[in-house]
Design an enzyme around this catalytic site. Structure first.
Site, short mmCIF file in Angstrom:
data_model
loop_
_atom_site.label_atom_id
_atom_site.label_comp_id
_atom_site.label_asym_id
_atom_site.label_seq_id
_atom_site.Cartn_x
_atom_site.Cartn_y
_atom_site.Cartn_z
N ALA A 64 45.47 32.68 82.10
CA ALA A 64 45.48 33.59 83.24
C ALA A 64 46.94 33.94 83.51
O ALA A 64 47.85 33.17 83.15
CB ALA A 64 44.87 32.88 84.45
N GLY A 110 43.04 29.95 80.77
CA GLY A 110 42.00 30.97 80.81
C GLY A 110 41.70 31.56 79.43
O GLY A 110 40.60 32.06 79.20
N GLU A 113 39.40 29.17 77.89
CA GLU A 113 38.14 29.27 78.65
C GLU A 113 37.34 30.51 78.22
O GLU A 113 36.11 30.49 78.18
CB GLU A 113 38.45 29.29 80.15
CG GLU A 113 38.99 27.93 80.61
CD GLU A 113 39.43 27.93 82.06
OE1 GLU A 113 40.43 28.60 82.37
OE2 GLU A 113 38.79 27.25 82.88
N GLU A 133 46.48 23.55 82.61
CA GLU A 133 46.51 23.80 84.06
C GLU A 133 47.11 22.67 84.89
O GLU A 133 47.86 22.92 85.82
CB GLU A 133 45.08 24.12 84.57
CG GLU A 133 44.63 25.55 84.26
CD GLU A 133 43.91 25.66 82.92
OE1 GLU A 133 44.07 24.76 82.06
OE2 GLU A 133 43.20 26.67 82.71
#
Ligand code: CO8
Length: 256
Positions: A64, A110, A113, A133
């Protein structure tokens, strides 16, 4: 140039995330563009299978976009995770057309993910995968705490989540995180060949098979993840983790 490049050939739609200057990091605009492309693919009878990859030779998706959420509060953090899961990650997993991820380099946070939400993963030998993270003071918020354990098992998933470390393609193959590893030069053609094999099968049966496999996994954990992800935004650890990343230094976590 568009943030998501599209090419449709022989029933296989290849979507390439194209934001190379930020290693294809997922900001709001990329999420929206990818989400729209996936939605359109569901209604396009010419699309049988979707291949998802990243532009360039270095990254699938580096995560992200840290710059986008570094100064968010709890409510904004929760909202970001909830909307991202709904608009993109669930849409990938719940796609009626099978999705093959071609992991062509870094797949972090992300980015991993996103690959985990796909139905099948093929990686290049240079791919590096991880959920960093907790090194930023936050947790995976796009389904990683759920889907990684579903794919590799709780023990390996916890090792990856808690160490925040990266694994290479061979390790990912050994633990079942990816289905196949090939040289980068033939990654896309290999992923497309796998997509081609899938595309020969009955579309209605493929959709039914996906639906049935997914039905075996509960959804409760995703809500907990969103809530706990949001709470991380109230901590000094999160402020320190994201600031240190942006200042290109190692974090000194205060533990509060
Ligand atoms: N976000 C924003 N920008 C990024 C990101 C990212 N995730 N990753 C790389 N970039 C940018 C860098 O800032 C840099 O930009 P600039 O040139 O303007 O400084 C450019 O991409 C190139 O990156 P590097 O210079 O760092 O390239 P290196 O080869 O030195 O390193 C790495 C490559 C190892 C991949 C490194 O870029 C890195 O560690 N990136 C961050 C990886 C990361 O921590 N990802 C996880 C992010 S958190 C996350 O994904 C949360 C998911 C859940 C969220 C739910 C709601 C948000």
């Amino acid at each position: 140039m568009s943030l998501v490049l599209k090419s449709l050939e022989d029933g296989i739609l290849t979507l390439t995330i194209h934001r190379p200057e930020a290693l294809n990091a997922l900001n709001r605009n990329v999420i929206d563009a990818l989400s729209a492309a996936l939605e359109a693919a569901q209604d396009n009878p010419e699309v049988r299978v979707i291949v998802l990859t990243g532009a360039g030779e270095k990254a699938f998706v580096a995560g992200a976009d840290i710059k986008e959420f570094a100064d968010f509060d709890q409510a904004q953090g929760e909202d970001l995770a909830r909307r991202g899961q709904r608009d993109l990650f669930d849409r990938v997993e719940q796609s009626r057309k099978p999705v093959v991820a071609a992991v062509n380099g870094f797949a972090l946070g992300g980015g991993l993910e996103l690959a985990l939400a796909a139905h099948v993963r093929v990686a290049s030998t240079n791919a590096r995968m991880g959920l960093p993270e907790v090194s930023l003071g936050v947790i995976p918020g796009y389904g990683g705490t759920q889907r990684l354990a579903q794919i590799v098992g709780k023990g390996k998933a916890l090792e990856m989540v808690l160490t925040a470390g990266m694994i290479d393609a061979e390790t990912a193959l050994a633990c079942g995180l990816v289905n196949q590893v090939v040289d980068q030069e033939i990654l896309l053609e290999t992923a497309q060949a796998m997509a081609g094999k899938i595309a020969k099968n009955a579309p209605t049966a493929l959709a039914a098979a996906l639906d049935s496999v997914l039905a075996g996994y509960g959804r409760d954990g995703f809500g907990v993840e969103i809530q706990r992800f949001g709470q991380c935004f109230t901590t000094d650890d999160f402020k320190e983790g994201t600031t240190a990343f942006l200042e290109k230094r190692k974090p000194q976590f205060p533990g509060s």
